[in-house]
Motif scaffolding. Structure first.
Motif, PDB file in Angstrom:
ATOM      1  N   PHE A   1       0.818  -1.214   0.000  1.00 38.33           N
ATOM      2  CA  PHE A   1       0.000   0.000   0.000  1.00 38.33           C
ATOM      3  C   PHE A   1       0.855   1.269   0.000  1.00 38.33           C
ATOM      4  N   GLU A   2       2.036   1.218   0.608  1.00 38.97           N
ATOM      5  CA  GLU A   2       2.943   2.357   0.564  1.00 38.97           C
ATOM      6  C   GLU A   2       3.403   2.652  -0.862  1.00 38.97           C
ATOM      7  N   LYS A   3       3.536   1.582  -1.665  1.00 43.98           N
ATOM      8  CA  LYS A   3       4.049   1.730  -3.026  1.00 43.98           C
ATOM      9  C   LYS A   3       2.967   2.144  -4.031  1.00 43.98           C
ATOM     10  N   LEU A   4       1.708   2.039  -3.645  1.00 45.34           N
ATOM     11  CA  LEU A   4       0.619   2.388  -4.567  1.00 45.34           C
ATOM     12  C   LEU A   4       0.463   3.876  -4.721  1.00 45.34           C
TER      13      LEU A   4
END
Length: 84
Positions: free
Chosen positions: A81-84
């Motif tokens: 989710f951090e990378k989205l």
């Protein structure tokens, strides 16, 4: 249905498009996204001997419990989710 293709620019030709049409012929619409993947040296050519040596090193690390990174499913979700 979702499919990811990793191709070179030279492979983006009429044959590739025909394959896409055949693969998704029963779908009303398609959504196509194009991105450039991060390399991480995964695309470099590796000899069979180097590949085996790398795998043997990984097995040795696992058996010795060294150079191992582990995380829970929840932690993995956070990373994604951090990378989205």
């Amino acid at each position: 249905m979702e499919t990811t293709f990793v191709v070179t620019p030279d492979e983006l030709n009429s044959n590739f498009l025909a394959s896409l049409k055949k693969l998704f012929k029963h779908r009303r619409q398609l959504q196509i996204s194009v991105s450039v993947p991060e390399d991480f040296n995964l695309l470099q050519t590796e000899t069979p001997q180097a590949s085996i040596a790398r795998l043997e090193k990984c097995l040795e690390d696992m058996n010795n419990k060294t150079n191992i990174i582990s995380f829970t499913e929840a932690q993995l979700d956070e990373i994604i989710f951090e990378k989205l």
